[in-house]
Design a protein around this motif. Structure first.
Motif, PDB file in Angstrom:
ATOM      1  N   PHE A  79       1.099  -1.020  -0.447  1.00 49.73           N
ATOM      2  CA  PHE A  79      -0.488   0.396  -0.267  1.00 49.73           C
ATOM      3  C   PHE A  79       1.001   0.955   0.089  1.00 49.73           C
ATOM      4  O   PHE A  79       1.051   1.674   0.950  1.00 49.73           O
ATOM      5  CB  PHE A  79      -0.937   0.107   1.325  1.00 49.73           C
ATOM      6  CG  PHE A  79      -2.218   1.190   1.884  1.00 49.73           C
ATOM      7  CD1 PHE A  79      -2.573   0.762   0.337  1.00 49.73           C
ATOM      8  CD2 PHE A  79      -2.884   1.519   2.510  1.00 49.73           C
ATOM      9  CE1 PHE A  79      -4.213   1.491   0.218  1.00 49.73           C
ATOM     10  CE2 PHE A  79      -3.916   2.338   1.920  1.00 49.73           C
ATOM     11  CZ  PHE A  79      -4.417   2.383   1.368  1.00 49.73           C
TER      12      PHE A  79
ATOM     13  N   GLY B 218       1.755   5.802  -1.076  1.00 49.67           N
ATOM     14  CA  GLY B 218       0.967   6.999  -1.113  1.00 49.67           C
ATOM     15  C   GLY B 218       2.522   7.631  -0.357  1.00 49.67           C
ATOM     16  O   GLY B 218       3.238   7.309   0.387  1.00 49.67           O
TER      17      GLY B 218
ATOM     18  N   LYS C 208      -2.495   6.382   4.606  1.00 49.63           N
ATOM     19  CA  LYS C 208      -2.255   4.993   4.976  1.00 49.63           C
ATOM     20  C   LYS C 208      -3.021   4.182   5.751  1.00 49.63           C
ATOM     21  O   LYS C 208      -2.929   3.047   6.037  1.00 49.63           O
ATOM     22  CB  LYS C 208      -1.120   4.613   3.860  1.00 49.63           C
ATOM     23  CG  LYS C 208      -0.471   4.851   2.417  1.00 49.63           C
ATOM     24  CD  LYS C 208       0.954   4.206   2.246  1.00 49.63           C
ATOM     25  CE  LYS C 208       1.610   5.551   3.570  1.00 49.63           C
ATOM     26  NZ  LYS C 208       2.237   6.545   2.976  1.00 49.63           N
ATOM     27  N   SER C 209      -1.957   5.051   6.900  1.00 48.98           N
ATOM     28  CA  SER C 209      -2.261   4.400   8.341  1.00 48.98           C
ATOM     29  C   SER C 209      -3.633   4.720   9.083  1.00 48.98           C
ATOM     30  O   SER C 209      -3.769   3.688   9.225  1.00 48.98           O
ATOM     31  CB  SER C 209      -1.505   5.433   9.731  1.00 48.98           C
ATOM     32  OG  SER C 209      -0.030   5.420   9.230  1.00 48.98           O
TER      33      SER C 209
ATOM     34  N   ASP D 143       2.837  -1.347   8.760  1.00 47.40           N
ATOM     35  CA  ASP D 143       2.997  -0.454   9.546  1.00 47.40           C
ATOM     36  C   ASP D 143       4.054   0.294   8.617  1.00 47.40           C
ATOM     37  O   ASP D 143       4.759   0.990   9.792  1.00 47.40           O
ATOM     38  CB  ASP D 143       2.314   0.287   9.757  1.00 47.40           C
ATOM     39  CG  ASP D 143       1.970   1.758   9.109  1.00 47.40           C
ATOM     40  OD1 ASP D 143       2.096   2.206   8.697  1.00 47.40           O
ATOM     41  OD2 ASP D 143       1.024   2.606  10.262  1.00 47.40           O
ATOM     42  N   GLU D 144       5.173   0.269   7.432  1.00 54.17           N
ATOM     43  CA  GLU D 144       6.306   0.607   7.352  1.00 54.17           C
ATOM     44  C   GLU D 144       7.444   0.667   8.486  1.00 54.17           C
ATOM     45  O   GLU D 144       8.108   0.717   8.491  1.00 54.17           O
ATOM     46  CB  GLU D 144       6.636   2.197   7.556  1.00 54.17           C
ATOM     47  CG  GLU D 144       5.443   3.246   6.613  1.00 54.17           C
ATOM     48  CD  GLU D 144       5.818   4.643   6.337  1.00 54.17           C
ATOM     49  OE1 GLU D 144       6.867   4.944   6.556  1.00 54.17           O
ATOM     50  OE2 GLU D 144       4.605   5.108   6.584  1.00 54.17           O
TER      51      GLU D 144
ATOM     52  N   THR E 193       2.615  -1.404   4.308  1.00 50.18           N
ATOM     53  CA  THR E 193       2.525   0.237   3.703  1.00 50.18           C
ATOM     54  C   THR E 193       3.964   0.371   3.628  1.00 50.18           C
ATOM     55  O   THR E 193       4.857   0.265   4.215  1.00 50.18           O
ATOM     56  CB  THR E 193       2.182   1.406   4.327  1.00 50.18           C
ATOM     57  OG1 THR E 193       2.876   1.118   6.146  1.00 50.18           O
ATOM     58  CG2 THR E 193       0.429   1.153   4.852  1.00 50.18           C
TER      59      THR E 193
END
Length: 205
Positions: free
Chosen positions: A6, A8, A14-15, A131-132, A163
């Motif tokens: 994901f 952006g 995203k989060s 998440d990252e 992400t």
């Protein structure tokens, strides 16, 4: 069993999407389902089937790697007879077996991140949200992290939703979604997205 990336820019949403899918935020409209369960109507069922690794580290620095995992096992009601085997397995998945008795405060940033991924896998989720996961890590550690993620997908059959800001990492994904200002602007395989852009051309006058 899919790796779904994901992408952006900062502030694209995203989060927020991850928070909605993990039942940490309520959507203002629309419907979202994870593993077949509605995130608003069946949040408990969703939580039982997901793992989540935040951008910020949430490990207890004063506990060992194994103690952090055992604490998570209690929170997620992992049957007592399965705890030891699951801890062994997830530590092997992230290649931290030999550091199980070390305090997390002695871990590098990359090792701590890998332990967080192991913790997210401990209760055998259907989907794990990252998440990252590689932000701030050096290239070598990022490569090791991707070895861990690939191994998880192959051996556990888990779906990985992540992400990232790194375009080279998106190459590992089976599909990529790109979000901008809260709207989905592209969804395809890495090859499909490249093909849509077209190749470079040079014109000689």
């Amino acid at each position: 069993g899919e790796v779904f990336a994901f992408l952006g820019p900062n502030g694209a949403g995203k989060s927020t999407v991850i928070k909605i899918l993990c039942t940490l935020a309520r959507p203002t409209a629309g419907v979202a389902r994870v593993a077949g369960f509605d995130v608003v109507e069946q949040p408990r069922a969703v939580r039982r089937r997901i793992g989540l690794v935040f951008q910020e580290q949430t490990l207890d620095q004063q506990l060992t790697a194994e103690e952090n995992l055992r604490f998570h096992a209690v929170l997620y009601h992992v049957p007592q007879e399965r705890v030891a085997a699951r801890i062994d397995r997830v530590l092997r998945l992230v290649a931290l077996q030999e550091r199980r008795d070390d305090l997390v405060s002695t871990f590098s940033g990359g090792m701590a991140r890998r332990l967080e991924i192991a913790r997210g896998m401990l209760h055998t989720p259907t989907v794990i949200f990252l998440d990252e996961p590689t932000v701030g890590l050096d290239p070598q550690t990022r490569a090791l992290m991707w070895e861990d993620i690939t191994r998880m997908r192959e051996e556990e059959g888990v779906t990985v939703f992540l992400t990232t800001h790194y375009m080279d990492e998106a190459e590992y994904a089976d599909r990529i979604a790109i979000i901008d200002r809260g709207r989905l602007v592209a969804l395809d395989t890495p090859a499909g997205l490249k093909g849509a852009v077209g190749g470079e051309s040079v014109r000689l006058a």
